[in-house]
Every structure is written in structure tokens, then in C-alpha cells.
Design a protein around this motif. Structure first.
Motif, PDB file in Angstrom:
ATOM      1  N   HIS A  82      -2.303  33.333  20.218  1.00 17.49           N
ATOM      2  CA  HIS A  82      -3.306  33.535  19.160  1.00 17.49           C
ATOM      3  C   HIS A  82      -3.785  34.984  19.163  1.00 17.49           C
ATOM      4  CE1 HIS A  82      -6.125  32.386  16.097  1.00 17.49           C
ATOM      5  NE2 HIS A  82      -7.117  32.926  16.767  1.00 17.49           N
ATOM      6  N   HIS A 138      -5.039  38.419  16.108  1.00 15.47           N
ATOM      7  CA  HIS A 138      -5.131  38.955  14.742  1.00 15.47           C
ATOM      8  C   HIS A 138      -4.917  40.462  14.866  1.00 15.47           C
ATOM      9  CE1 HIS A 138      -6.869  35.059  13.877  1.00 15.47           C
ATOM     10  NE2 HIS A 138      -7.811  35.282  14.782  1.00 15.47           N
ATOM     11  N   HIS A 178      -7.517  27.752  13.242  1.00 14.29           N
ATOM     12  CA  HIS A 178      -8.638  27.753  14.184  1.00 14.29           C
ATOM     13  C   HIS A 178      -9.305  26.382  14.142  1.00 14.29           C
ATOM     14  CE1 HIS A 178      -8.554  32.150  13.112  1.00 14.29           C
ATOM     15  NE2 HIS A 178      -8.889  32.308  14.383  1.00 14.29           N
ATOM     16  N   HIS A 223      -8.751  27.951  20.140  1.00 16.99           N
ATOM     17  CA  HIS A 223     -10.098  27.725  20.690  1.00 16.99           C
ATOM     18  C   HIS A 223     -10.357  26.292  21.171  1.00 16.99           C
ATOM     19  CE1 HIS A 223     -10.728  31.756  19.520  1.00 16.99           C
ATOM     20  NE2 HIS A 223     -10.658  31.495  18.227  1.00 16.99           N
ATOM     21  N   ASP A 237      -6.690  36.397  21.138  1.00 16.39           N
ATOM     22  CA  ASP A 237      -7.500  36.395  19.924  1.00 16.39           C
ATOM     23  C   ASP A 237      -7.583  37.831  19.399  1.00 16.39           C
ATOM     24  OD1 ASP A 237      -8.824  35.331  17.791  1.00 16.39           O
ATOM     25  OD2 ASP A 237     -10.665  34.796  18.852  1.00 16.39           O
TER      26      ASP A 237
HETATM   27 ZN   LIG Z   1      -8.787  33.863  15.931  1.00 13.66          ZN
END
Ligand SMILES: [Zn+2]
Length: 463
Positions: free
Chosen positions: A74, A76, A240, A277, A328
Motif C-alpha cells: 500500500h 500513494h 482503504h 489499514h 502508505d
Molecule cells: Zn492509503
């Protein structure tokens, strides 16, 4: 001279400690690894077999630990150019503060940010990266193509989770109206990205997943139709889920149920799905994930940064839920490193209900390797060091000041400081040598990301 009967080039590594992370957690205090082409050919105790042909490189691994390459599940990438902002906010306040800036990104910014994110991870032993990209401003160029090109140029195995948002403030969502796509635009963009880039082969370097962003930024219809699209195309699904108490409240108010029930009602639990998460999960949520084989990307540093809470990883593992690790986005985890997440996963989970029994060093290493392969649906190919699997592996240097006094190499890697990477191979090819990227110029990337971060800040400020 007759051509060789065995033209595959071999790399031989000897005198190395090995943690295979196979089904039995097989380890060798001093062993060998033979890489032939892009596959692991043999692995075991002691020196390599005699008489190997076409050995192009022999490596003395004394003082090193070999592990499977780390797998990030995960991220971005675009957030590399918005790090260090809204540093004392919870998730919803942080998102609202950053959306207006994020909505101004364009192709050169996204390319530079992807290079920065990839370089930081690759340098720290990541061999399979992923990017959940969900901001596609109108007229911003071919963002998916720019991200995929950056991963290909760096030589890292890659999953692009083609994200999307279509629920803005006017529909009760969190993003501003100008930051979202239409339902049809999001679905068409996702399908076009799959058609153009998804490679389902064993050796695949590029895979695409369908990945609407989160319950508070997407319509129920985008979830439903996104799931149908993914299953029609045979790609995995990512989003998510259950990140914060605020999200839980949002789901109860808008949909009359919690996030996991909402996802199940829209077709979003299954062994082709993984979610980032999953912090706020009750026993029945965890049981639903276990029953359906739904995977989790555990992101301990980001969860701490945004004060989201502690995911119940020991309970998930006990129930049989597939769990991998995630960096993340780097706007909520400025370090952007996965090898430090091994340590953080272990430490943060020990602050939870299971205390010192929560996770041990080998479980943490498994989360970052085989666990990641499970949630990406690629355990046949990556995630452990076994003959026939792809040659994605890392040699960690453990004989310097930082680690030399720790006897057990896996303990040194997980409990100790971030270890330097002497060599990382992806698909049998070197990406890192002597703690430096060899497939890209780190200094040039640093300059480009600084310049693009400044350009974005100027545009966002209306200058
Ligand atoms: Zn995220």
C-alpha cells in the motif's frame, strides 16, 4: 566453437545466512543461493554445487543475511511531493487540508514523485512496489502511464492499483467537487489502464488492480461496478477500509452499517481483494475477512502518524487472514521506507492487547515478504526463496557497527537499525549495489522531486 548447451547466466552467492521464509521458515546459518536467469535455481546449506556452467558472478556473502525481497502492498507515490504537511492532524482533517493541493498534480509532478517513492523503497530492499493512485485531475495527462514507466525504468516489480474518487462534498463525501471523476469516467479509466498495462504472466513486472479510494470518497455504485469490472477482467481489487473511528461513524450514518458489512454488501470481500489499514475491526469483521480470504495491508507508521489506532494483526493472523505490510503514502509516512516497517509493525503491535506475545521477528519478516505476496495473489512467484521462484532477493549487510554484536541475523534485521543493502536482485537483475541504486540517479531524482514539490506548492497557492 559450438554454442553452449546451457546458455542461462548464473549468479552464485555463498557463505551467507539465509532466511527463506518458506512454509517451514527454513533458515541456513551459512548457505548458498544460485540464480539462473530470472529464477532461483538452488538454495541450501554449505557451498554451491560444483560444476555450474555460465557463472557470470560469484558473491561472498560473509556477514550478510539473504531474504526474499520486500513487498510493499500500500502506497500513494504522488504524495512524495507533499510530505511534511498537516503534520498534527487526524485522517479526515489531514485529507481536507491536502485535497486542494493534490487536485493540482500533473504528469511531470506525478512522474517525479513516483521516481522518488520508488527510489526510496528500492534502496531499502523493496523488490515489488505498489502504487494506489486515485487523483486524476481533468487534463493532467497520462498519469498511470507515467507511474508505470517510472517503475519499469527502475527495474522494480510493480502493481498499479488504479484508484478513483466520485463522491465529493456535494454528495456527502470528503473530497472537494473539483477533485473527483464521474462514475463513468472512473470506470472507463480503470478499464483502459487494465487493457493497456496488465500482464498476468508468471514473470509479470506490471499488474493492475481496480481500486476505488475509500467509502467516504466513492459512490456505492462505483464500488459495485468496480468489483464487476475487476472480476470480468480477472484483476485484483484494492481499497482503504476501517482506517479510523471517523470512517466507522461515517459508514453508520450514511449506510446504516459498519465498513466491513458495507464492503460485503457491495461485493468487496473475497480472496481477490486486499484492503489498507483495517484498524477498527471487531471479531466478526476479522472472521468475515478470514472466511472470504480478504487480505490486509498493515501500515503501522501511517496509522501512528494519523493517530488512527493499532490494527489487530495478531488476531488477524490467528484467524488466517492474509496480512502484508504497507508504507502508505509519504504524506502520512514521510520516511517512505518498508524495511523500517518490519520493526514498527513488531513494536506497535506490542503496544496492543497481546503485549510482548503480539509478533516476533520472524513473523514481522514474513509480513513484509510472503504476506505481501499473499495479498497480491503472487505466492507461486515471489515472497519466499525457493527453487523455481523468481529471483527477487536482498543481501542485507549485518557486520557493521549497527548490527555486528547481534548474534541472530533475523533479530538484527528486524529489531536493529535499518540495514544497508549490499545487493538487491529483481527478476535476477541488480537494482541496488553497495547501498546505492544502480538503475537510477538518486541525486537527479532528489532535485526533480524538490523542484516539482515547489512548483505544486506555487500552483496550489494560486501563484
Ligand atoms: Zn492509503
Amino acid at each position: 566453437m559450438a554454442p553452449s548447451a546451457d546458455p542461462v547466466s548464473r549468479i552464485v552467492i555463498e557463505n551467507v545466512a539465509i532466511a527463506t521464509v518458506d512454509a517451514h521458515d527454513t533458515e541456513y546459518a551459512s548457505g548458498h543461493l544460485v540464480v539462473a536467469g530470472n529464477r532461483i535455481e538452488s538454495i541450501g546449506a554449505g557451498p554451491a554445487p560444483q560444476g555450474l556452467q555460465n557463472v557470470v558472478r560469484r558473491i561472498d556473502g560473509t556477514g550478510h543475511l539473504a531474504t526474499p525481497g520486500l513487498i510493499n502492498t500500500h502506497h500513494h507515490f504522488y504524495q512524495w511531493i507533499t510530505r511534511g504537511m498537516a503534520t498534527d492532524h487526524n485522517l479526515f482533517d489531514w485529507l481536507v487540508a491536502l485535497y486542494p493541493t493534490w487536485a493540482r498534480i500533473d504528469e511531470p509532478m506525478v512522474r517525479a514523485a513516483a521516481q522518488g517513492s520508488l527510489a526510496m523503497m528500492a534502496r531499502g530492499g523493496v523488490t515489488t512496489a505498489m502504487d494506489h493512485h486515485y487523483v486524476y485531475p481533468r487534463g493532467s495527462g497520462d498519469l498511470s502511464g507515467a507511474i508505470i514507466g517510472a517503475a519499469r525504468d527502475m527495474g522494480v516489480r510493480f502493481t498499479l492499483a488504479r484508484g478513483s474518487m466520485d463522491r465529493s462534498v456535494k454528495d456527502g463525501g470528503l473530497p472537494p467537487d473539483f477533485a473527483v471523476e464521474t462514475l463513468d469516467g472512473a470506470l472507463a479509466g480503470t478499464e483502459a489502464t487494465i487493457d493497456a498495462h496488465h500482464d498476468a504472466s508468471f514473470d509479470s513486472m506490471t499488474q493492475i488492480a481496480a481500486a476505488p479510494c475509500s467509502p467516504f470518497s466513492i459512490s456505492t455504485e462505483l464500488l459495485r461496478q468496480g468489483a464487476e469490472l475487476a472480476r470480468r477482467k480477472g484483476v485484483r481489487m484494492h481499497t482503504h477500509g476501517s482506517e479510523t473511528v471517523e470512517e466507522e461513524k461515517f459508514c453508520h450514518e450514511l449506510f446504516g452499517m459498519g465498513p466491513t458489512e458495507y464492503f460485503e454488501s457491495t461485493g468487496w470481500l473475497g480472496d481477490d481483494v486486499w484492503m489498507a489499514h483495517c484498524v477498527h475491526m471487531n471479531d466478526s469483521d476479522i472472521a468475515a475477512f478470514a472466511r472470504t480470504g480478504t487480505g490486509v495491508a498493515h501500515c503501522p507508521s501511517s496509522n501512528a502518524r494519523l493517530a488512527a489506532g493499532i490494527a489487530r494483526v495478531p488476531d488477524m493472523l490467528a484467524a488466517g487472514v492474509p496480512v502484508g505490510l504497507g508504507v502508505d503514502g509519504t504524506a502520512s509516512n514521510e520516511s517512505g521506507e518498508l524495511h523500517t516497517e518490519l520493526r514498527n509493525a513488531l513494536l506497535i503491535n506490542r503496544l496492543g492487547a497481546h503485549r510482548e506475545k503480539a509478533l516476533d521477528a520472524r513473523q514481522a519478516l514474513r509480513l513484509g515478504t510472503h504476506g505481501g505476496a499473499r495479498v497480491l495473489g503472487r505466492t507461486d512467484q515471489i515472497g519466499s526463496l525457493e527453487p523455481g521462484k523468481l529471483a527477487d532477493l536482498v543481501l542485507w549487510k549485518l557486520d557493521t557497527l549497527a548490527h555486528a554484536s547481534i548474534a541472530d541475523p533475523v533479530t538484527a534485521l528486524v529489531f536493529g537499525a535499518a540495514a544497508p543493502v549490499t545487493l538487491s536482485l529483481v527478476d535476477g537483475k541488480p537494482v541496488v549495489e553497495d547501498n546505492h541504486l544502480i538503475t537510477a540517479d538518486e541525486d537527479a531524482i532528489a532535485r526533480a522531486t524538490r523542484d516539482e514539490a515547489r512548483r505544486l506548492a506555487r500552483i496550489a497557492a494560486g501563484a
